[in-house]
Design a protein around this motif. Structure first.
Motif, PDB file in Angstrom:
ATOM      1  N   THR A 109       0.813  -1.219   0.000  1.00 35.07           N
ATOM      2  CA  THR A 109       0.000   0.000   0.000  1.00 35.07           C
ATOM      3  C   THR A 109       0.845   1.266   0.000  1.00 35.07           C
ATOM      4  N   LEU A 110       2.133   1.136  -0.262  1.00 41.61           N
ATOM      5  CA  LEU A 110       3.022   2.279  -0.478  1.00 41.61           C
ATOM      6  C   LEU A 110       3.109   3.204   0.732  1.00 41.61           C
ATOM      7  N   GLY A 146      -5.848   1.458   7.319  1.00 38.43           N
ATOM      8  CA  GLY A 146      -6.910   0.573   6.849  1.00 38.43           C
ATOM      9  C   GLY A 146      -6.490  -0.253   5.654  1.00 38.43           C
ATOM     10  N   GLY A 147      -5.924   0.400   4.652  1.00 37.53           N
ATOM     11  CA  GLY A 147      -5.484  -0.339   3.473  1.00 37.53           C
ATOM     12  C   GLY A 147      -4.419  -1.356   3.798  1.00 37.53           C
ATOM     13  N   ASP A 160     -11.210 -11.815  10.544  1.00 32.34           N
ATOM     14  CA  ASP A 160     -12.118 -10.903   9.854  1.00 32.34           C
ATOM     15  C   ASP A 160     -11.631  -9.484  10.114  1.00 32.34           C
ATOM     16  N   VAL A 161     -11.752  -8.610   9.121  1.00 31.69           N
ATOM     17  CA  VAL A 161     -11.260  -7.241   9.231  1.00 31.69           C
ATOM     18  C   VAL A 161     -12.409  -6.280   8.950  1.00 31.69           C
ATOM     19  N   VAL A 162     -12.691  -5.394   9.916  1.00 29.95           N
ATOM     20  CA  VAL A 162     -13.691  -4.337   9.762  1.00 29.95           C
ATOM     21  C   VAL A 162     -12.952  -3.000   9.813  1.00 29.95           C
ATOM     22  N   VAL A 163     -13.011  -2.241   8.723  1.00 34.12           N
ATOM     23  CA  VAL A 163     -12.260  -0.988   8.601  1.00 34.12           C
ATOM     24  C   VAL A 163     -13.235   0.172   8.394  1.00 34.12           C
ATOM     25  N   VAL A 164     -12.978   1.276   9.083  1.00 32.93           N
ATOM     26  CA  VAL A 164     -13.781   2.499   8.938  1.00 32.93           C
ATOM     27  C   VAL A 164     -12.850   3.638   8.524  1.00 32.93           C
ATOM     28  N   VAL A 173      -6.236   6.917  -4.107  1.00 39.71           N
ATOM     29  CA  VAL A 173      -5.438   5.681  -4.018  1.00 39.71           C
ATOM     30  C   VAL A 173      -5.613   5.036  -2.651  1.00 39.71           C
ATOM     31  N   GLN A 174      -5.583   5.834  -1.586  1.00 43.72           N
ATOM     32  CA  GLN A 174      -5.824   5.283  -0.247  1.00 43.72           C
ATOM     33  C   GLN A 174      -7.188   4.590  -0.189  1.00 43.72           C
ATOM     34  N   GLU A 175      -8.193   5.234  -0.737  1.00 39.71           N
ATOM     35  CA  GLU A 175      -9.542   4.663  -0.710  1.00 39.71           C
ATOM     36  C   GLU A 175      -9.614   3.372  -1.517  1.00 39.71           C
TER      37      GLU A 175
END
Length: 488
Positions: A109-110, A146-147, A160-164, A173-175
Motif C-alpha cells: 500500500t506504499l 486501513g489499506g 475478519d477485518v472491519v475498517v472504517v 489511491v488510499q480509498e
C-alpha cells in the motif's frame, strides 16, 4: 517480558495477550514493564544486518521463545517482509547537503504501515492457527492503516477485518486500496466525518469487554503494541546506517542522530522515544501539519484538541487526538500509571489538558517539534525536486521542511522519515507543479470492482455508528460460528 497498562490497572500480561488486545481493560495502552537497554557492543554487532534480520533481533527482545520460538520468528518475519518492491525492504535516499531520507513505503500500500502490519498479522495468524480460533480486527484509519490492514489480512482464514475510513478526507489511491478488496473476510465502511470522529464509537466498542471477549475483537491501529514494537527496528536501522558510529571510538560516547518524523497519531514518535530509552542517542523531532496538538504540547504544554480537524495536503496526519502520546507521557513520568490515568481521562472528557511546566520541560528535553502549512509543504516538495530531482510525498515534506528552515550542527547527522510514496498523493504532487509516474499496481486499481458500506452523519451519529459496527461484528461472528470455527 511482561506487559502492563499505561494507566496502572493491568500488569503481568504476556505478548500474546497484548497482541490480541486493543486498549487495555482500564482504558490505557499496553507497554513492556521494562525496556531492554542495548549496549554499544550489541549495536556494533548489529551493524551490517539486513533490515529483516534486524526486525528479528528487535522482536526477540519482546517476544519470549516460549511463545514464538526463534526459528519460527525468523520464518514469520521473513515471509511478512518478502513481498516488498525493493530487496532490502526499505531504502535510504542520500541527497544533497546531508538530506538523508529513509524510505519506508515499498510495501503493497506504499506506506510505512506495511512494515509493522505485515509482521503483526503474521504473528496473529501464527497463534490463531495453533489454537484453531478466529479473531475480528476493528480498525479506524486516517488513510493508510486501513489499506495496510486489509492487504495484510485479506483471505486469511483466521481473521475478519472491519475498517472504517473518513469519506472525502483521504486520497483516491488510499480509498481504492480498501474498497477494491472483495474477500469475504474484509468489511469496509465509509464514515461521514473525520478520523477523530471515528475513534469515538471505536473506543466505546473496545470498552465493551463482553463484546471483546465473545467476538475476539482486537485492534490493528498503532494502539496495538506489536505495531509499535516493529517500528522500533527502523529507528535502530537508521541509527546504524546514518549516525557514523562505525567511526566512533569503541570506548567513547555513541554519536547522536537527529530523526525527524511527520507526526499524526504519534505511534512513530512513541517508537522513537522507546528506542531512545533503549540507549540510542536519538534527537527526536516531531513535525506536524496544521493539526498541531503535538507541537503545542511540546512548546507550551497545551495538550488540547482544536474544535475541528483541519483538512490538509497531508491527510494521514490530519489528527487532533494523537493517542500514542499516552505512551510517551507514561515513559516521561517514570511509568506513573495513576498520573497518566488522571491526565488522559481529563483529556478524553474535556478534550484538553495542560501539562505541568516541569512535565512540559521534561518533554521538550526528549522531543522538539515544528508545524508546517500547506504552502510550506508545497514549497518543500518543489525545492527538493529542484535540488535533487527527488519527489517527496506531502507527509515526508512535512518532515523535510525542517531540513530547509532549521539550523543544524554540521557534526550532527540527520534522518528524515519518508512515510509514504508520492504515488498515493497525486493531487498534492500536481499542486506543487511536479509529476510522478504511477506504478502499474496503482493504475490497475481503477479497473477493479468496489464494495463498501456508508456511515451517514445523523443527529446521534456516534451512537448510530457504534450500533452499525456492533451489528457487523456480531453478524460476522455468527456467520463464522455457523461454519464451526471459534473466537478467542
Amino acid at each position: 517480558m511482561q506487559y502492563c497498562s499505561t494507566r496502572g490497572g493491568v500488569h503481568g500480561r504476556d505478548f500474546r495477550d497484548v497482541l490480541f488486545s486493543g486498549y487495555a481493560p482500564d482504558g490505557g495502552m499496553f507497554m513492556p514493564e521494562s525496556v531492554p537497554v542495548l549496549s554499544p557492543d550489541t549495536l556494533r554487532g548489529w551493524m551490517g544486518l539486513t533490515y529483516t534480520k534486524l526486525v528479528v533481533e528487535v522482536a526477540s527482545l519482546f517476544i519470549p521463545t516460549q511463545l514464538i520460538p526463534r526459528e519460527d520468528l525468523e520464518v514469520l518475519v521473513g515471509e511478512a517482509l518478502s513481498g516488498f518492491s525493493v530487496p532490502e525492504v526499505l531504502r535510504i535516499a542520500r541527497l544533497k547537503e546531508g538530506l538523508s531520507v529513509l524510505e519506508l513505503f515499498h510495501g503493497d500500500t506504499l506506506a510505512f504501515k506495511d512494515l509493522a502490519m505485515t509482521c503483526t498479522v503474521r504473528f496473529l495468524d501464527y497463534f490463531l492457527q495453533k489454537e484453531n480460533r478466529r479473531a475480528t480486527v476493528l480498525v479506524g484509519t486516517s488513510g493508510d492503516t486501513g489499506g495496510s490492514a486489509i492487504q495484510s489480512a485479506k483471505g486469511l482464514s483466521g481473521l475478519d477485518v472491519v475498517v472504517v475510513y473518513p469519506r472525502g478526507r483521504i486520497t483516491p489511491v488510499q480509498e481504492k486500496h480498501m474498497i477494491t478488496c472483495l474477500e469475504d473476510n474484509v468489511h469496509v465502511f465509509a464514515a461521514d466525518g473525520s478520523s477523530d470522529d471515528i475513534d469515538q464509537p471505536l473506543r466505546h466498542l473496545f470498552a465493551d469487554q463482553e463484546l471483546v471477549r465473545s467476538h475476539g475483537l482486537m485492534s490493528l491501529n498503532s494502539v496495538n503494541w506489536s505495531r509499535v514494537m516493529i517500528q522500533l527496528a527502523h529507528f535502530i536501522y537508521a541509527y546504524l546506517e546514518l549516525s557514523g558510529m562505525e567511526q566512533a571510538e569503541t570506548d567513547g560516547d555513541l554519536p547522536e542522530l537527529e530523526v525527524v518524523v511527520p507526526t499524526g497519531g504519534a505511534g512513530n514518535i512513541a517508537a522513537g522515544y522507546i528506542v531512545k530509552q533503549m540507549g540510542l542517542p536519538l534527537k527526536l523531532v516531531a513535525m506536524v501539519n496544521s493539526n498541531d496538538i503535538v507541537h503545542r504540547t511540546v512548546t507550551s504544554g497545551d495538550f488540547s484538541m482544536a474544535a475541528n480537524v483541519t483538512q490538509t495536503l497531508a491527510p494521514a496526519i490530519d489528527i487532533q487526538d494523537p493517542y500514542n502520546m499516552e505512551r510517551v507521557f507514561w515513559l516521561l513520568l517514570g511509568r506513573d500509571g495513576a498520573s497518566v490515568k488522571n491526565m488522559m481521562e481529563e483529556f478524553q472528557q474535556s478534550h484538553r489538558h495542560s501539562l505541568q511546566e516541569n512535565n512540559r520541560e521534561l518533554l521538550s528535553q526528549v522531543l522538539s517539534s515544528g508545524t508546517v502549512t500547506d504552502e510550506g509543504i508545497l514549497e518543500t516538495m518543489r525545492r527538493c525536486w529542484e535540488e535533487n530531482q527527488y519527489v517527496l510525498c506531502p507527509h515526508t515534506a512535512v518532515a523535510v521542511w525542517h531540513h530547509y528552515h532549521c539550523s543544524h550542527s554540521p557534526r550532527l547527522n540527520r534522518c528524515y522519515i519518508a512515510t509514504a510514496s508520492p504515488a498515493k498523493f497525486q493531487a498534492a504532487v500536481q499542486k506543487a507543479g511536479l509529476t510522478f509516474d504511477l506504478p502499474e499496481a496503482v493504475l490497475a486499481l481503477d479497473k477493479l470492482a468496489i464494495r463498501y458500506e456508508n456511515l451517514e452523519r445523523s443527529q446521534n451519529w456516534s451512537k448510530d455508528w457504534e450500533d452499525r459496527l456492533r451489528e457487523k461484528i456480531q453478524s460476522v461472528s455468527l456467520a463464522r460460528k455457523s461454519r464451526g470455527t471459534y473466537y478467542i
